[in-house]
Design an enzyme around this catalytic site. Structure first.
Site, PDB file in Angstrom:
ATOM      1  N   ARG A  87     -10.847   5.536   6.164  1.00 13.75           N
ATOM      2  CA  ARG A  87     -12.118   6.103   6.625  1.00 13.75           C
ATOM      3  C   ARG A  87     -12.377   7.479   6.024  1.00 13.75           C
ATOM      4  O   ARG A  87     -11.463   8.233   5.737  1.00 13.75           O
ATOM      5  CB  ARG A  87     -12.100   6.264   8.150  1.00 13.75           C
ATOM      6  CG  ARG A  87     -12.410   5.018   8.896  1.00 13.75           C
ATOM      7  CD  ARG A  87     -12.906   5.340  10.290  1.00 13.75           C
ATOM      8  NE  ARG A  87     -11.853   5.850  11.158  1.00 13.75           N
ATOM      9  CZ  ARG A  87     -12.090   6.330  12.373  1.00 13.75           C
ATOM     10  NH1 ARG A  87     -13.321   6.393  12.836  1.00 13.75           N
ATOM     11  NH2 ARG A  87     -11.096   6.752  13.133  1.00 13.75           N
TER      12      ARG A  87
ATOM     13  N   GLY B 190       0.851  -1.185   0.000  1.00 18.56           N
ATOM     14  CA  GLY B 190       0.000   0.000   0.000  1.00 18.56           C
ATOM     15  C   GLY B 190       0.885   1.231   0.000  1.00 18.56           C
ATOM     16  O   GLY B 190       1.728   1.396   0.883  1.00 18.56           O
ATOM     17  N   SER B 191       0.721   2.077  -1.003  1.00 16.30           N
ATOM     18  CA  SER B 191       1.593   3.249  -1.145  1.00 16.30           C
ATOM     19  C   SER B 191       0.812   4.552  -1.078  1.00 16.30           C
ATOM     20  O   SER B 191       1.113   5.513  -1.782  1.00 16.30           O
ATOM     21  CB  SER B 191       2.375   3.163  -2.462  1.00 16.30           C
ATOM     22  OG  SER B 191       3.168   2.005  -2.493  1.00 16.30           O
ATOM     23  N   GLY B 192      -0.204   4.565  -0.231  1.00 15.97           N
ATOM     24  CA  GLY B 192      -0.975   5.784  -0.026  1.00 15.97           C
ATOM     25  C   GLY B 192      -0.257   6.724   0.919  1.00 15.97           C
ATOM     26  O   GLY B 192       0.973   6.749   0.979  1.00 15.97           O
TER      27      GLY B 192
ATOM     28  N   ILE C  80      -0.102   6.751   4.271  1.00 12.33           N
ATOM     29  CA  ILE C  80       0.686   6.072   5.309  1.00 12.33           C
ATOM     30  C   ILE C  80       1.889   5.375   4.683  1.00 12.33           C
ATOM     31  O   ILE C  80       3.006   5.463   5.190  1.00 12.33           O
ATOM     32  CB  ILE C  80      -0.158   5.054   6.102  1.00 12.33           C
ATOM     33  CG1 ILE C  80      -1.320   5.747   6.817  1.00 12.33           C
ATOM     34  CG2 ILE C  80       0.709   4.318   7.132  1.00 12.33           C
ATOM     35  CD1 ILE C  80      -2.209   4.805   7.610  1.00 12.33           C
ATOM     36  N   GLY C  81       1.684   4.698   3.555  1.00 10.23           N
ATOM     37  CA  GLY C  81       2.775   3.980   2.901  1.00 10.23           C
ATOM     38  C   GLY C  81       3.929   4.892   2.525  1.00 10.23           C
ATOM     39  O   GLY C  81       5.098   4.571   2.763  1.00 10.23           O
TER      40      GLY C  81
ATOM     41  N   ILE D  81      -1.778  -2.370   9.526  1.00  7.44           N
ATOM     42  CA  ILE D  81      -2.342  -1.080   9.930  1.00  7.44           C
ATOM     43  C   ILE D  81      -3.779  -0.931   9.427  1.00  7.44           C
ATOM     44  O   ILE D  81      -4.541  -0.102   9.910  1.00  7.44           O
ATOM     45  CB  ILE D  81      -1.462   0.085   9.399  1.00  7.44           C
ATOM     46  CG1 ILE D  81      -0.023  -0.047   9.925  1.00  7.44           C
ATOM     47  CG2 ILE D  81      -2.029   1.437   9.790  1.00  7.44           C
ATOM     48  CD1 ILE D  81       0.903   1.074   9.469  1.00  7.44           C
TER      49      ILE D  81
ATOM     50  N   ARG E   6     -14.453   2.660  11.805  1.00  8.73           N
ATOM     51  CA  ARG E   6     -13.472   1.706  11.268  1.00  8.73           C
ATOM     52  C   ARG E   6     -14.168   0.422  10.815  1.00  8.73           C
ATOM     53  O   ARG E   6     -13.771  -0.208   9.843  1.00  8.73           O
ATOM     54  CB  ARG E   6     -12.418   1.389  12.334  1.00  8.73           C
ATOM     55  CG  ARG E   6     -11.533   2.573  12.700  1.00  8.73           C
ATOM     56  CD  ARG E   6     -10.520   2.188  13.770  1.00  8.73           C
ATOM     57  NE  ARG E   6      -9.649   3.310  14.116  1.00  8.73           N
ATOM     58  CZ  ARG E   6      -9.899   4.162  15.102  1.00  8.73           C
ATOM     59  NH1 ARG E   6     -10.995   4.025  15.824  1.00  8.73           N
ATOM     60  NH2 ARG E   6      -9.067   5.148  15.362  1.00  8.73           N
TER      61      ARG E   6
ATOM     62  N   HIS F  33      -8.859  -1.497  18.650  1.00 12.77           N
ATOM     63  CA  HIS F  33      -8.587  -0.171  18.079  1.00 12.77           C
ATOM     64  C   HIS F  33      -9.902   0.399  17.559  1.00 12.77           C
ATOM     65  O   HIS F  33     -10.186   0.391  16.370  1.00 12.77           O
ATOM     66  CB  HIS F  33      -7.574  -0.313  16.947  1.00 12.77           C
ATOM     67  CG  HIS F  33      -7.125   0.997  16.358  1.00 12.77           C
ATOM     68  ND1 HIS F  33      -6.670   2.045  17.126  1.00 12.77           N
ATOM     69  CD2 HIS F  33      -7.045   1.415  15.074  1.00 12.77           C
ATOM     70  CE1 HIS F  33      -6.334   3.049  16.335  1.00 12.77           C
ATOM     71  NE2 HIS F  33      -6.561   2.687  15.084  1.00 12.77           N
TER      72      HIS F  33
END
Length: 320
Positions: free
Chosen positions: A83, A10-12, A14-15, A119, A89, A176
């Site tokens: 989200r 995943g390269s969004g 966060i990535g 994550i 979530r 979480h």
């Protein structure tokens, strides 16, 4: 000595942040994977071009094929749908469960020896499913939640007391989500319990209660402000702390979503608890004493996670 290999699924937002932090800390060479062509390649190149300025040596590779993660020492999974305002979530369950099935197959084939940090939300159910889909041993698959939730709790406390975040110790148990359990009784400022600080007049119980609730709502607060996505700086920093403890065998005591085998009265479920993270993954699960109210809150949180896992089985019966 060969560098460690860190694979980011995943390269969004966060990535990309994970890749940058891994580079700055020189944790190893980084592979960014994403199904979107060009995204991991572009982010990898951009971060690599910052290395002469920031003075770090690491190789960054972007890929759209799971074969690129082969032999990874650490895999951090952020793939899935984030989200949006008004969503919990849990609303992401059906979509992201399918993603975990694909990711699990990729890890099983190409990185079966890796330490895996998940994550993707809803976190506790997704890491539970990912461990089953990947077939990796449970002590090598964890979820990132407690470090982040505890960091939020620590930050809010540091603001209340006007002290350094480094002097605030706090941690959060449970799932979480809205039922997480911030443990005020085990939280301190330079070793001074919060209850003593209330007696000293530094704060009030009412203010502490509001901070605890703000911690529970921490992710939603940021989603509401951003409007187009969810938090990424603090989640990435939290996962990197976990990865670093594994890669450097630091044996940090960190709250993570780990599979329990009877601790806290829970079996075969992933729930946030304090653990020791070292070269063998989850090397120890720390079972602390909970008072009656804390245990009731924890059990409520566990029940919420159990409901999500049951929903996962309804969608993917092979998880049973």
């Amino acid at each position: 000595m060969a560098r460690n290999k860190i694979a980011l699924i995943g390269s969004g937002m966060i990535g990309g942040t994970l890749a940058h932090l891994a580079g700055l800390k020189e944790l190893g060479d980084v592979v960014l994977f994403d199904i979107a062509e060009g995204t991991p390649q572009g982010k990898g190149l951009d971060i690599a071009e910052s290395s002469p300025v920031d003075g770090f040596d690491a190789k960054f590779t972007g890929a759209n094929d799971y074969a690129a993660i082969e032999g990874a020492d650490v895999v951090i999974v952020t793939a899935g749908v984030p989200r949006k305002p008004g969503m919990s979530r849990d609303d992401l369950l059906g979509i992201n469960l399918k993603v975990m099935e694909q990711v699990g197959a990729g890890i099983k084939k190409y990185a079966p020896e890796a330490f895996v940090i998940c994550i993707t939300n809803p976190l506790d159910a997704m890491v539970w499913a990912l461990q089953k889909f990947s077939g990796l041993p449970a002590h090598k698959v964890v979820g990132m939640a407690g470090v982040l939730d505890s960091a939020r709790f620590r930050y809010f406390l540091s603001e209340e007391f006007n002290v350094s975040v480094e002097d605030v110790t706090a941690f959060v148990l449970g799932g979480h989500g809205d039922s997480m359990v911030p443990l005020a009784r085990y939280s301190t400022v330079a070793g001074i319990p919060l209850s003593d600080l209330v007696k000293m007049g530094w704060t009030s119980q009412d203010k502490l209660d509001k901070i605890i609730q703000r911690t529970r709502d921490g992710g939603a607060e940021i989603v509401g402000l951003l409007k187009t996505g969810s938090a990424f700086y603090a989640p990435a920093a939290s996962a990197i702390q976990m990865a670093e403890s594994y890669l450097k065998d630091k044996k940090r005591v960190l709250p993570v979503a780990a599979q329990l085998s009877g601790q806290y009265g829970v079996k075969d479920m992933y729930v946030g608890v304090p653990t020791v993270i070292g070269a063998n993954g989850v090397e120890r699960i720390i079972e602390i004493d909970l008072d009656k109210d804390e245990k009731a809150q924890f059990d409520k949180s566990v029940a919420s996670v159990a409901g999500l896992c049951e929903a996962c089985i309804g969608i993917a019966p092979s998880l049973k």
